[in-house]
Design a protein around this motif. Structure first.
Motif, PDB file in Angstrom:
ATOM      1  N   CYS A   9     -36.901  35.994  37.392  1.00 24.07           N
ATOM      2  CA  CYS A   9     -38.235  36.333  37.911  1.00 24.07           C
ATOM      3  C   CYS A   9     -39.103  36.943  36.821  1.00 24.07           C
ATOM      4  N   PHE A  12     -40.223  34.210  34.502  1.00 26.96           N
ATOM      5  CA  PHE A  12     -41.276  33.426  35.142  1.00 26.96           C
ATOM      6  C   PHE A  12     -42.614  34.152  35.017  1.00 26.96           C
ATOM      7  N   THR A  42     -38.614  27.826  37.663  1.00 30.62           N
ATOM      8  CA  THR A  42     -38.671  27.663  39.119  1.00 30.62           C
ATOM      9  C   THR A  42     -37.595  26.699  39.601  1.00 30.62           C
ATOM     10  N   LEU A  79     -43.169  32.418  42.297  1.00 33.64           N
ATOM     11  CA  LEU A  79     -42.037  31.562  41.973  1.00 33.64           C
ATOM     12  C   LEU A  79     -41.551  30.835  43.226  1.00 33.64           C
TER      13      LEU A  79
END
Length: 83
Positions: A9, A12, A42, A79
């Motif tokens: 995460c 991202f 993703t 995401l």
């Protein structure tokens, strides 16, 4: 990439920030590279960590349990966007 939910995460989020930065400096090559990176992150997270219930697992091999923090972070940063 996609082995630990929280770090995925964060990666991202960083890739999306770099997309915005590269747009500001008008570098289309960088923009495309970072958009592709965000897309690969993703795909990796969805493919390895997303449970059928919609939660992310904390890790793909160890700690395979639902993780509320990484799931919330993934939704917040875009995401995870589907139901």
């Amino acid at each position: 990439m996609g082995a630990i939910a929280v770090t995925s995460c964060l990666r991202f989020r960083a890739a999306k920030a770099m997309v915005e930065f590269s747009r500001l400096v008008r570098n289309r090559e960088w923009t495309k590279q970072y958009q592709d990176l965000a897309k690969r992150i993703t795909q990796s997270v969805v493919g390895q960590l997303l449970m059928p219930t919609g939660w992310l697992m904390a890790g793909s091999e160890m700690n395979r349990q639902p993780d509320v923090w990484s799931t919330a972070m993934a939704v917040y940063h875009g995401l995870l966007r589907d139901d």
